[in-house]
Design a protein around this motif. Structure first.
Motif, mmCIF file in Angstrom:
data_model
loop_
_atom_site.group_PDB
_atom_site.id
_atom_site.type_symbol
_atom_site.label_atom_id
_atom_site.label_comp_id
_atom_site.label_asym_id
_atom_site.label_seq_id
_atom_site.Cartn_x
_atom_site.Cartn_y
_atom_site.Cartn_z
ATOM 1 N N SER A 74 0.831 -1.203 0.000
ATOM 2 C CA SER A 74 0.000 0.000 0.000
ATOM 3 C C SER A 74 0.865 1.252 0.000
ATOM 4 N N THR A 124 -0.695 1.011 -6.756
ATOM 5 C CA THR A 124 -0.726 1.771 -5.511
ATOM 6 C C THR A 124 0.165 2.996 -5.636
ATOM 7 N N LEU A 127 -2.023 7.166 -1.177
ATOM 8 C CA LEU A 127 -2.001 6.429 0.088
ATOM 9 C C LEU A 127 -3.407 6.084 0.565
ATOM 10 N N PHE A 131 -4.430 -0.204 1.010
ATOM 11 C CA PHE A 131 -5.011 -0.734 2.242
ATOM 12 C C PHE A 131 -6.432 -1.211 1.972
ATOM 13 N N VAL A 164 1.753 -1.483 5.084
ATOM 14 C CA VAL A 164 1.099 -0.182 5.095
ATOM 15 C C VAL A 164 1.956 0.795 5.888
ATOM 16 N N SER A 165 1.723 2.066 5.645
ATOM 17 C CA SER A 165 2.580 3.103 6.219
ATOM 18 C C SER A 165 1.782 4.060 7.099
ATOM 19 N N ASP A 168 -0.675 5.855 4.937
ATOM 20 C CA ASP A 168 -1.863 5.051 4.640
ATOM 21 C C ASP A 168 -2.890 5.173 5.747
ATOM 22 N N ALA A 174 -8.629 4.529 4.177
ATOM 23 C CA ALA A 174 -8.159 3.394 4.970
ATOM 24 C C ALA A 174 -9.010 3.226 6.222
ATOM 25 N N TYR A 191 -1.963 -7.182 7.852
ATOM 26 C CA TYR A 191 -1.144 -6.058 7.433
ATOM 27 C C TYR A 191 0.021 -5.849 8.405
ATOM 28 N N TYR A 193 2.436 -2.997 9.579
ATOM 29 C CA TYR A 193 2.469 -1.532 9.599
ATOM 30 C C TYR A 193 3.895 -1.071 9.845
#
Length: 695
Positions: A74, A124, A127, A131, A164-165, A168, A174, A191, A193
């Motif tokens: 993502s 992707t 952002l 997700f 994911v960040s 995101d 999200a 996920y 993170y």
């Protein structure tokens, strides 16, 4: 965790070597391009390595194997990490392409693109989208598993993973998707993170200080924290624990260091979106014990270790093929249906649905095209098992409930929660999705479902709220995904709800998206053909734009067949001898107005051609010869009638044409009053036509 080189043959040493291989392939890509994001690959390489080598079920030689696990990056700005993984594990992404990262013609673009790079599941970059896409993938997996799996035959059985960040998790799409995923108890969604505390412009503390774990726990997710992002053993244990959570999606918060190992830029925003610089690359390699030259160095032990993914994937696919053969012998009908959905395209593989599409008798009162659409959907649903979807809490208004097809919901809903259901029961096999008031997530989930394969997702809301899902629509078009949008209440004629709910610029806005087919049918029979086009068009999204108000069902004995919709625009009614004085062209609800105006003009000795133009995109795809038969170049008197902004219409009208449109916002009043006040009357159309002829 520093890399160790050949000579240290222990497992820990090999792991470290492989992780640093990922790190520095990524760093070298970014530096060579002098563009990109090195920070995420340096920090997130350990978690990616553990996931891809210990858990991810995939076969690099066959990226489309149906029962593979899905992986979504993502945080698409970290694409160099994904390309490193794909190259090393054996996908068709050669090293030369890594050296062309972010350059013209490369299949390693700046952000991952589905259909361009083998192994990339979804496009992707914006952002939060990835997700939400992953949630859609998990829904598709659960739906297919519920329909086709039988005791002893887990034919559809895979996980959806993602990285994911911080960015995101800040995005609203999200949050919408996470809320629904927790409600739906999507236990096969996991996920990781990348919790590094830094964004592109500053530390996250400047704008993001919430307790992420608490938020996701409140959503109904299983959460874990890994305090050291280089601790591969704890990451592995956390993934095992997440996989054991069958009734909750999982978020593993992994504390990492953005730009890990960079002496001058670790944990700073400078490592996020710009190359480290040649000197800092050298210092980082030296700091982590990596050879400073050559660039794109891949130690042989690391290459061999990653390459094992192909052999492992081949074994997994072969075992699945063997199970599928046994399944076919025991459940031949189900197997044939599943094969059609997997291979020929979810809609194209179905049979019998074309004959089920209803035809509607001529009726001066007619029906709203949203009502006609609902009748059509329910007529074909039994013959199109891949059709699954719903609305943003608007089923009673959009007529998108598939009756008797059940609801896709968790098993533990209360009787109170189940009020207003489809009446077909509640299970993972249910085909009515309740997205809730979450238009943006609905669009992104549909993208994930379509990208997963085996389903044809549809989603409905009022046309005005297409704005809430526009980023997802754009990405669906960019990816060429087969999704169907149903946008109802399509003009100022919706009435009393007023300008906040009356779409004006939305048609033009949707038509501006490359790769999206927009269809605004004029009556029930055009709506039936529009649904045929929507199901037959497997390589792009289709938006059906439908009326709230009743529209006459045209007598096709007097007018041309509705199948003309397939060509985007067609001559619905012509002047005697095919020699009109002018052309009246309209879409959707305004076509019947143009027909009535034609009759009035004929009494005044003016002979008009009426062109129904439901889809600019379909018309533009026709050969010039056909387009000239609809709009003869020599006939410049052309009047377009559409209850939306005039933008774009002049391309079809030329210098002598005019537009009756809505180039201002609406007002609160009954629909017929709105149309009267905004000039959508027979008298005004005739007056505008007469003025054109006097020019």
């Amino acid at each position: 965790m520093n890399a160790t080189f050949p000579g240290d043959t222990g497992a820990a040493g090999l792991d470290a070597l492989c992780i640093d291989t990922l790190r520095f392939l990524s760093v070298d890509m970014v530096q060579n391009a002098n563009s990109g994001h090195p920070g995420l690959p340096l920090g997130a390489a350990p978690m990616a390595y553990v996931l891809w080598t210990h858990f991810l079920k995939h076969h690099p030689a066959n990226p489309q194997w149906f029962d593979r696990d899905r992986f979504v990056l993502s945080a698409g700005h970290g694409s160099a990490l994904l390309y490193s993984l794909l190259h090393l594990t054996g996908y068709a992404l050669p090293l030369e392409q890594l050296k062309q990262f972010r350059k013209w013609g490369s299949i390693a673009p700046g952000h991952p693109e589905r259909g361009l790079t083998p192994g990339v599941e979804v496009t992707t970059g914006p952002l939060g989208q990835g997700f939400a896409n992953g949630v859609g993938m998990a829904i598709a997996e659960a739906s297919l598993a519920a329909r086709y799996n039988r005791d002893g035959f887990a034919i559809v059985d895979h996980f959806t993973y993602g990285i994911v960040s911080d960015g995101d998790l800040m995005e609203g799409v999200a949050a919408e998707a996470a809320s629904l995923a927790g409600h739906l108890q999507l236990g096969k969604l996991i996920y990781l993170y990348d919790d590094n505390g830094v964004t592109l412009s500053a530390g996250t503390g400047m704008a993001f200080s919430e307790d992420v774990a608490a938020r996701f726990k409140a959503y109904g997710w299983h959460t874990q924290v890994v305090e050291d992002g280089n601790d591969t053993h704890t990451i592995e244990s956390a993934l095992h624990a997440a996989r054991a959570q069958t009734a909750r999606p999982s978020l593993i918060l992994v504390r990492t260091h953005l730009g890990y190992g960079s002496p001058g830029k670790q944990d700073t925003f400078e490592a996020h979106g710009s190359p480290l610089g040649e000197e800092e690359v050298r210092l980082t390699k030296r700091n982590l014990g990596w050879p400073e030259a050559p660039a794109f160095h891949i130690p042989e032990p690391a290459r061999a270790h990653f390459a094992a993914a192909n052999e492992k994937g081949a074994r997994a696919e072969a075992q699945w093929d063997e199970a599928l053969c046994a399944y076919k012998a025991k459940f031949p009908e189900l197997a044939r249906e599943l094969a059609a959905r997997m291979q020929a395209g979810a809609a194209a593989g179905a049979s019998g649905w074309e004959a089920a599409v209803p035809e509607f008798a001529a009726d001066a009162k007619g029906m709203a095209t949203r009502v006609a659409s609902g009748k059509i959907m329910n007529a074909i649903a039994a013959h199109q098992p891949a059709l699954i979807g719903g609305s943003a809490d608007l089923d009673p208004s959009t007529f998108t409930m598939l009756k008797g097809c059940g609801d896709f919901e968790p098993a533990n809903l209360s009787a109170h929660d189940r009020q207003g259901s489809s009446g077909g029961g509640w299970s993972r096999a249910g085909r009515n999705l309740h997205f809730g008031v979450r238009e943006h997530a609905m669009g992104a989930l549909m993208n994930g479902m379509a990208a997963h394969g085996g389903v044809v997702p549809f989603g409905a809301t009022f046309l005005i709220f297409s704005d809430y899902m526009r980023p997802s629509i754009r990405l669906a078009a960019l990816m060429g995904l087969h999704v169907v949008y149903l946008f109802t209440h399509d003009s100022i004629a919706l009435g009393e709800d007023g300008p906040t709910h009356q779409p004006v610029e939305q048609l033009a806005s949707l038509r501006a998206i490359p790769g999206l087919t927009v269809i605004r049918p004029a009556d029930a029979n055009e709506t039936a053909v529009a649904w045929r086009v929507a199901l037959e068009t497997g390589d792009r999204p289709v938006a059906l734009v439908l009326s709230r108000q009743d529209l006459p069902t045209l007598d096709r004995a007097l007018f041309q067949p509705a199948d003309g919709l397939r060509r985007g625009a067609y001559v619905l009614a012509d002047a005697p001898g095919g020699s009109p004085d002018l052309i009246l062209v309209a879409s959707g609800a305004e076509v019947s107005l143009a027909v009535a105006a034609r009759e009035r003009l004929a009494r005044d000795g003016i002979h008009a051609r009426v062109v129904s133009m439901p889809s600019w995109e379909l018309f533009d795809a026709q050969p010039p010869e056909y387009r000239d038969t609809v709009f003869p170049p020599a006939l410049g008197a052309r009047l377009a009638v559409e209850a939306g902004v005039s933008q774009g219409w002049h391309r079809y009208l030329g210098d002598g044409g005019g537009v009756l449109a809505v180039d201002r916002f609406g007002a609160s009043a009954p629909g017929p009053v709105m149309l009267q006040e905004y000039g959508f009357t027979v008298d005004n159309v005739c007056a505008r036509a007469a003025r054109l002829l006097r020019r």
